[in-house]
Write a protein that holds these residues in place. Structure first.
Motif, PDB file in Angstrom:
ATOM      1  N   ARG A 115       6.581  10.970   1.229  1.00 52.28           N
ATOM      2  CA  ARG A 115       4.742  10.090   1.549  1.00 52.28           C
ATOM      3  C   ARG A 115       3.773  11.394   1.097  1.00 52.28           C
ATOM      4  NH1 ARG A 115       3.907   6.653   6.255  1.00 52.28           N
ATOM      5  NH2 ARG A 115       5.379   5.795   6.207  1.00 52.28           N
TER       6      ARG A 115
ATOM      7  N   LEU B  26      -0.045   3.721   1.398  1.00 49.12           N
ATOM      8  CA  LEU B  26      -0.068   5.159   2.519  1.00 49.12           C
ATOM      9  C   LEU B  26       1.205   4.265   3.579  1.00 49.12           C
ATOM     10  CD1 LEU B  26      -3.732   5.635   3.315  1.00 49.12           C
ATOM     11  CD2 LEU B  26      -1.681   7.408   2.335  1.00 49.12           C
ATOM     12  N   ASP B  27       1.299   3.240   3.793  1.00 45.25           N
ATOM     13  CA  ASP B  27       2.476   2.344   3.889  1.00 45.25           C
ATOM     14  C   ASP B  27       4.034   2.870   3.911  1.00 45.25           C
ATOM     15  OD1 ASP B  27       0.317   1.704   5.651  1.00 45.25           O
ATOM     16  OD2 ASP B  27       0.656  -0.704   4.735  1.00 45.25           O
TER      17      ASP B  27
ATOM     18  N   ARG C 105       1.341  -1.138   0.072  1.00 54.03           N
ATOM     19  CA  ARG C 105       0.219   0.171   0.414  1.00 54.03           C
ATOM     20  C   ARG C 105       1.379   1.427  -0.124  1.00 54.03           C
ATOM     21  NH1 ARG C 105      -4.256   0.550   4.305  1.00 54.03           N
ATOM     22  NH2 ARG C 105      -2.500   1.435   5.512  1.00 54.03           N
TER      23      ARG C 105
END
Length: 207
Positions: free
Chosen positions: A118, A76-77, A74
């Motif tokens: 991110r 987001l990770d 993912r």
């Protein structure tokens, strides 16, 4: 260790076998690119298909050169997003013989990517990697040449992995990641790859 003089005196075929075994031993220990340093981030996400031959080689190369870095499923990770923007490949006739049959093809592979953290800070701006090969062609052995063209495109694509690793481990990216707050923020791209193409076969020769 075998003395160099003794190695040189061995039959040529045996020397090739021993050299191949040595390369296998090195690969078993992990392939480390000359000039590549560990990546400054611990997790990475990419829209490159890691189940493909190209993606699997990318994963192995990153793991071998930066054991502390792993890929996430993912975005987001992940600390960073390795974004493949485009990939295009082209096969064109380079030369014809006196009868108008193709003698040589030019294979071109253009790969563009960027690296963001991110928060969307641009650590590595859109970067194009261009690979060009020339390949002799014989229309009397079409099937063999089609396979060679596909293998050449695959080798070209795999060669890009080394360049991607060197770009990501460069001192510029190390500094950009350490000072990401000073980097421009760009809209976070989606996972779509523009211009992706399947391996091409030879174009029909024209009389």
């Amino acid at each position: 260790m075998m003395p160099l003089a003794s190695f040189a005196s061995l039959p040529r075929r045996l020397r090739f076998v021993l050299a191949g075994l040595a390369l296998l031993a090195l690969s078993a220990c992990g392939f480390h690119l000359k000039g590549a340093t560990p990546l400054p981030f611990q997790t990475i996400y990419t829209n490159i298909n890691l189940d493909s031959e190209f993606g699997a080689l990318l994963r192995r190369t990153v793991t071998a050169n930066s054991p502390g870095t792993r890929f996430t499923e993912r975005r987001l990770d992940a600390d960073v997003f390795l974004h493949q923007i485009t990939e295009s490949q082209n096969l064109r006739q380079l030369s014809l013989d006196a009868d108008g049959r193709v003698e040589e093809y030019e294979l071109t592979l253009d790969f563009q990517f960027e690296l963001l953290d991110r928060q969307g800070h641009l650590l590595l701006p859109p970067t194009s990697l261009l690979s060009v090969r020339e390949l002799p062609y014989n229309d009397r052995i079409v099937q063999a040449k089609e396979g060679e063209i596909e293998r050449t495109f695959r080798d070209m694509r795999n060669g890009l992995v080394d360049q991607i690793m060197r770009r990501m481990s460069s001192s510029e990216v190390q500094a950009a990641y350490a000072n990401a707050i000073d980097r421009p923020i760009v809209p976070m791209p989606d996972d779509t790859v523009r211009g992706a193409t399947a391996p091409a076969g030879p174009a029909p020769s024209r009389p």
